[in-house]
Every structure is written in structure tokens, then in C-alpha cells.
Design a protein around this motif. Sequence first.
Motif, PDB file in Angstrom:
ATOM      1  N   PRO A 150      78.598  34.615   0.821  1.00 39.30           N
ATOM      2  CA  PRO A 150      77.449  35.427  -0.638  1.00 39.30           C
ATOM      3  C   PRO A 150      77.859  34.726  -1.544  1.00 39.30           C
ATOM      4  O   PRO A 150      78.432  35.238  -1.499  1.00 39.30           O
ATOM      5  N   PHE A 152      75.860  34.513  -5.192  1.00 41.59           N
ATOM      6  CA  PHE A 152      74.410  35.418  -6.226  1.00 41.59           C
ATOM      7  C   PHE A 152      74.559  35.630  -7.519  1.00 41.59           C
ATOM      8  O   PHE A 152      75.604  35.771  -8.329  1.00 41.59           O
ATOM      9  N   ASP A 210      69.878  42.935  -3.889  1.00 44.69           N
ATOM     10  CA  ASP A 210      69.702  42.838  -2.442  1.00 44.69           C
ATOM     11  C   ASP A 210      70.819  41.705  -1.832  1.00 44.69           C
ATOM     12  O   ASP A 210      70.902  40.453  -1.585  1.00 44.69           O
ATOM     13  N   ALA A 212      71.138  41.339   1.350  1.00 44.60           N
ATOM     14  CA  ALA A 212      71.029  40.656   1.997  1.00 44.60           C
ATOM     15  C   ALA A 212      70.491  39.320   2.141  1.00 44.60           C
ATOM     16  O   ALA A 212      69.852  38.785   2.749  1.00 44.60           O
ATOM     17  N   LYS A 213      70.026  39.088   0.568  1.00 45.35           N
ATOM     18  CA  LYS A 213      69.565  37.882   0.242  1.00 45.35           C
ATOM     19  C   LYS A 213      70.235  37.121  -0.718  1.00 45.35           C
ATOM     20  O   LYS A 213      69.984  37.432  -2.037  1.00 45.35           O
ATOM     21  N   PRO A 214      71.129  37.175  -0.309  1.00 43.57           N
ATOM     22  CA  PRO A 214      72.410  35.452  -1.689  1.00 43.57           C
ATOM     23  C   PRO A 214      71.715  34.680  -1.897  1.00 43.57           C
ATOM     24  O   PRO A 214      70.557  33.780  -1.339  1.00 43.57           O
ATOM     25  N   ASP A 215      71.584  33.834  -3.258  1.00 41.92           N
ATOM     26  CA  ASP A 215      70.824  32.635  -3.546  1.00 41.92           C
ATOM     27  C   ASP A 215      71.342  31.412  -2.695  1.00 41.92           C
ATOM     28  O   ASP A 215      70.636  30.266  -2.717  1.00 41.92           O
ATOM     29  N   TYR A 216      72.826  31.777  -3.495  1.00 39.08           N
ATOM     30  CA  TYR A 216      73.882  30.275  -2.154  1.00 39.08           C
ATOM     31  C   TYR A 216      74.458  31.251  -1.098  1.00 39.08           C
ATOM     32  O   TYR A 216      74.741  32.251  -0.737  1.00 39.08           O
ATOM     33  N   GLN A 218      74.970  32.529   3.138  1.00 34.34           N
ATOM     34  CA  GLN A 218      74.335  33.194   3.993  1.00 34.34           C
ATOM     35  C   GLN A 218      75.079  34.588   3.385  1.00 34.34           C
ATOM     36  O   GLN A 218      76.267  35.271   3.823  1.00 34.34           O
ATOM     37  N   PRO A 219      74.328  35.818   3.909  1.00 33.34           N
ATOM     38  CA  PRO A 219      74.666  37.028   3.971  1.00 33.34           C
ATOM     39  C   PRO A 219      75.536  37.657   4.908  1.00 33.34           C
ATOM     40  O   PRO A 219      76.022  37.280   6.203  1.00 33.34           O
TER      41      PRO A 219
END
Length: 270
Positions: A150, A152, A210, A212-216, A218-219
Motif C-alpha cells: 500500500p 499513500f 485512512d 484502508a484506502k491507499p492511493d496506490y 492494496q490495503p
Amino acid sequence: MLASQGMDKSAPYRDPVELRRACREGRFAGPTSGHAHGYVQVNLAILPAAYAPDFLLFCQRNPKPCPVIAVSEPGARDCAALGADLDLARDAAGYRLFRDGELVETADDAAAWWRDDLVAFAIGCSHSFEEALEAEGLTPRHVRAGTTVPMFRTSIECAPAGIFRGPMVVSMRPYKPADAIRAVQITARYPAVHGAPVHLADPAAIGIADLAKPDYGQPVAVEAGEIPVFWACGVTPQAAIARAKPPFAITHAPGRMLATDLHNARLATG
């Protein structure tokens, strides 16, 4: 279109030449973490030659996220500094096309986009230090899962150079605190591939809302008793390209690197 999963489901490629050929021939297009063990993998930022001086200066001013391993000759699709039988337009496991800073297309092969004025920058990748972590029993969770780390965008601003500026991108790996200390010690020996982490623990302190919400990528879960550990990431140039809006640029797809013939061991400082 960029394949969502590697098409070759066999055991990991150990030889970088074979991995490059598999990418070139359309037999592999997945995350490259865990492949070409012992060899340097690189991020790619490919720009028209007119923008190359500014971009090189941007990398020099921001060596943590943008450690330059090699720079190609304008228009060349080979790069002897990275290896033999190497095609910069076809041998990464995935590519992205940007126009005026906007991501407009993804593909497994960038040959159709290639121009004779393009300069490729090969930038160090954390896959090199992941191998060192694995050797010490600290295999990152995303490597065990076979997913992409992940990544960010943060509130940490890079030093600007010419038109290039933007936020540092970081990759995250969770560890128990004692293991995090050891991970810092291990990765500090690899400054050519991002070196020691830039932040530990509280993600909000660097602008991440968050996990759980990476920009690129997978979490990855941060389990009880663990802290998130953040390393500077070679996807940072993609954020800079989005901010600078050059008319044309090609990058690798996050997590889908170009394997080189260079040995990871040569990057260690001690």
C-alpha cells in the motif's frame, strides 16, 4: 489495458532476464515483489528530453523518494547501466501514460507510446530492501500475500525543482515495535533504494486519513500490537507529474517494476 493479475501463475522468476522476457512476451503482468530475488528492481519515470534537467534536479533534491539508479540516452529503449537485453518500453510489468498530468491509459507494453525524445529515469525501489528484511525474518505482509504494497500520498512536500513539485508518496509495512526498530536498522543500509523509514506510527501526522484506502497498491491490515512503518516511495514522481502537468509522460504501474541485472548486495553501505 493493464492486466489486473499476473498471467503467469508459476513459481517466482529468479532470473531478471527471464522476468523481463515474460513481461515483454505478455506472459507476466503482475506485482513484481518476490521475483528476481537478489536483483535490483526500479521504478520508471519517462519524460521528453526538454523536461529531463528539471526532473533530474528534482530527484537530486529529493533523494529519499527519488534515488536515481540510471538515466537513459534520449530516445533509447535500452540502458546498458541496467542490463543486457533490456527494453525500457516493454520489460516492466506495467505502464501508465500521462497527458498534461492526467493518467489517460494503462498498458502492459509502452512501445506504442514511445517517442525518440524520451529520457527514462530508473529510480530505486523498496523491493531491494524487502529482500534484506525477508532474510532477517521480517517478510512484509504484502509479500506473503502476493499483493502490491500500500502506498499513500502524504502532507510532506518535496523540494521543488523547475516545474516539478508535489507530495512525497510513502509505502507502508506494519511491524511490532521491536521489529520496527530492527527494520529501521536493516533498511538504513540501503540509501540507494529509499533507506530508513521517514515516519513511524500515527499516519495522521503525515496527512494519511485512512490506512484502508491507499492511493496506490492494496490495503494491508495493521494488527493488534503493530504500528505502521512508512518508507519514502518511488511512486513520488507520479505525484510530481500530476502536479507539474507536462504534456506527456510514461511511468511504470505502481508495484510492477522493471527488473535489472544489478545486484542488491552492491547497494548495501555496510
